[in-house]
Design a protein around this motif. Structure first.
Motif, PDB file in Angstrom:
ATOM      1  N   SER A 245       0.800  -1.223   0.000  1.00 44.23           N
ATOM      2  CA  SER A 245       0.000   0.000   0.000  1.00 44.23           C
ATOM      3  C   SER A 245       0.835   1.276   0.000  1.00 44.23           C
ATOM      4  O   SER A 245       0.354   2.317  -0.460  1.00 44.23           O
ATOM      5  CB  SER A 245      -0.956  -0.010   1.199  1.00 44.23           C
ATOM      6  OG  SER A 245      -1.988  -0.962   1.008  1.00 44.23           O
ATOM      7  N   ILE A 246       2.056   1.220   0.500  1.00 42.51           N
ATOM      8  CA  ILE A 246       2.929   2.399   0.452  1.00 42.51           C
ATOM      9  C   ILE A 246       3.227   2.750  -1.008  1.00 42.51           C
ATOM     10  O   ILE A 246       3.076   3.892  -1.444  1.00 42.51           O
ATOM     11  CB  ILE A 246       4.245   2.157   1.216  1.00 42.51           C
ATOM     12  CG1 ILE A 246       3.970   1.864   2.701  1.00 42.51           C
ATOM     13  CG2 ILE A 246       5.179   3.349   1.059  1.00 42.51           C
ATOM     14  CD1 ILE A 246       3.427   3.018   3.478  1.00 42.51           C
ATOM     15  N   MET A 247       3.665   1.750  -1.778  1.00 39.93           N
ATOM     16  CA  MET A 247       3.960   1.983  -3.193  1.00 39.93           C
ATOM     17  C   MET A 247       2.691   2.367  -3.959  1.00 39.93           C
ATOM     18  O   MET A 247       2.725   3.235  -4.837  1.00 39.93           O
ATOM     19  CB  MET A 247       4.583   0.739  -3.829  1.00 39.93           C
ATOM     20  CG  MET A 247       5.960   0.381  -3.317  1.00 39.93           C
ATOM     21  SD  MET A 247       7.192   1.677  -3.576  1.00 39.93           S
ATOM     22  CE  MET A 247       7.262   2.401  -1.931  1.00 39.93           C
ATOM     23  N   ALA A 248       1.585   1.711  -3.637  1.00 41.53           N
ATOM     24  CA  ALA A 248       0.330   2.016  -4.321  1.00 41.53           C
ATOM     25  C   ALA A 248      -0.122   3.443  -4.030  1.00 41.53           C
ATOM     26  O   ALA A 248      -0.652   4.130  -4.911  1.00 41.53           O
ATOM     27  CB  ALA A 248      -0.748   1.026  -3.901  1.00 41.53           C
ATOM     28  N   GLY A 249       0.100   3.903  -2.798  1.00 38.65           N
ATOM     29  CA  GLY A 249      -0.251   5.277  -2.451  1.00 38.65           C
ATOM     30  C   GLY A 249       0.514   6.275  -3.298  1.00 38.65           C
ATOM     31  O   GLY A 249      -0.049   7.268  -3.796  1.00 38.65           O
TER      32      GLY A 249
END
Length: 376
Positions: A245-249
């Motif tokens: 989710s960090i990269m997706a954010g």
């Protein structure tokens, strides 16, 4: 001040807000933002399926694994591919014990349909097309070859985030499309990718394989109240390939600006075109008709490429080469000599600095030094 080949640009405050939300919710892994990003990517591209991964390389590997499983290819199956690409493209074929067969490239540095057709045999099962630099080349002719010979089509779209062909995002014709959101791509994160299967069953299988073969991921097993359903089944020997989710954010923020950023890259390319116009010593690799390229790369072809590269370095200009003919590598040397145009081009091409922090004065400086050296 030096001019680098690539330098990513991030909307830092917006990215930090997305990351902050992940940290405050206590959900930084698979799910939450990855689901949001997948939905936004499907909306943007018009592709029916999208699964967020930790890199494009694992996506290519999964593409071949799943197609091999579903279509029951044997280990003697041949995949026609390009030698003018990053080595991960062709490694993905070997990961699944398939055989890469190299076809030559055209003036757009993409697969030449004539050479592709000449190399189709009864063992050929798929064609792997690379949209190098964001260029579509003769992609639609490759699509027709796949229909004619009943072959699978894999589109390596690592450079193609935002590319359009005749006004439409290409890829709906392919069995699977793989994008890269690596640190210096047009939609940069730290590293991640997206795999988009045409077939929903393949997408479902891919999701299991990216989470160790488990049939329900952690996010799917959590309720709105925080309850965690621990029981699941393991259907395959899978991998830890999913995105977080960090990269997706970060990706969600970058996607909002992708077309805007690509428009500026096209302006940089136009300035380069104008600077080299009429110069017989420099050939700029052109964009194919009907292609609205992402312009991940701006490539020129020159004599004495290596000497030019060193001369530019001395002036603190740092270009690159995309790519070395893969048949020059030990891994693929058995195919050396089979793609003469690829080999010829790979000895002459140079990728010039191309990123959003460049200004016209930077392009003018690069052009000035390239023109000066090639005129000697």
């Amino acid at each position: 001040m030096s001019i680098q080949l690539f330098m990513p640009t991030f909307r830092v405050e917006e990215c930090l807000e997305e990351i902050r939300e992940c940290l405050e919710k206590g959900w930084t892994g698979l799910g939450f933002k990855t689901v949001q990003f997948e939905e936004k990517w499907k909306e943007y591209t018009g592709l029916e399926n999208a699964h967020f991964l930790n890199s494009a390389t694992v996506g290519l590997g999964l593409a071949f694994k799943i197609l091999k499983m579903q279509k029951e290819w044997g280990d003697d199956a041949e995949i026609i591919t390009t030698p003018l690409t990053f080595v991960s493209t062709n490694h993905a074929i070997l990961y699944e014990d398939l055989k890469p067969v190299f076809a030559d490239v055209d003036e757009f540095m993409c697969l030449d349909p004539k050479d592709v057709e000449a190399k189709i045999t009864d063992k050929t099962k798929a064609i792997l097309f690379v949209g190098i630099g964001g260029n579509t080349g003769r992609y639609l002719e490759i699509v027709e070859l796949c229909k004619k010979y009943d072959l699978a089509l894999i589109l390596d779209a690592a450079h193609m985030a935002g590319t359009r062909l005749n006004g439409k995002i290409p890829g709906g014709e392919a069995d699977v499309v793989v994008y890269s959101f690596q640190a210096v791509k047009n939609l940069p994160t730290a590293d991640s990718g997206m795999i988009c299967f045409k077939d929903k069953d393949n997408d479902d299988l891919c999701r299991k394989l990216t989470w160790l073969g488990i049939n329900k991921d952690t996010y799917a097993r959590s309720t709105d109240k925080g309850a965690y359903k621990w029981k699941y089944d393991v259907e395959h020997v899978g991998y830890k390939y999913h995105g977080n989710s960090i990269m997706a954010g970060i990706g969600l923020v970058q996607l909002k600006y992708l077309d805007q950023d690509n428009a500026y890259r096209k302006q940089l390319a136009l300035w380069y075109d104008q600077g080299f116009e009429g110069n017989e010593n420099i050939r700029s690799v052109k964009v194919a008709p009907g292609c609205d390229s992402s312009r991940h790369l701006y490539v020129i072809e020159v004599d004495k490429r290596d000497e030019l590269l060193l001369a530019l370095n001395e002036s603190e200009i740092y270009p690159g080469v995309h790519y070395r003919d893969n048949t020059e590598y030990r891994m693929y040397s058995h195919a050396k000599g089979t793609c003469p145009n690829s080999h010829y081009i790979s000895e002459r091409i140079l990728s010039l600095p191309m990123h959003l922090r460049m200004q016209k004065s930077d392009v003018d400086k690069v052009v000035e030094h390239v023109v000066k050296f090639t005129s000697m």
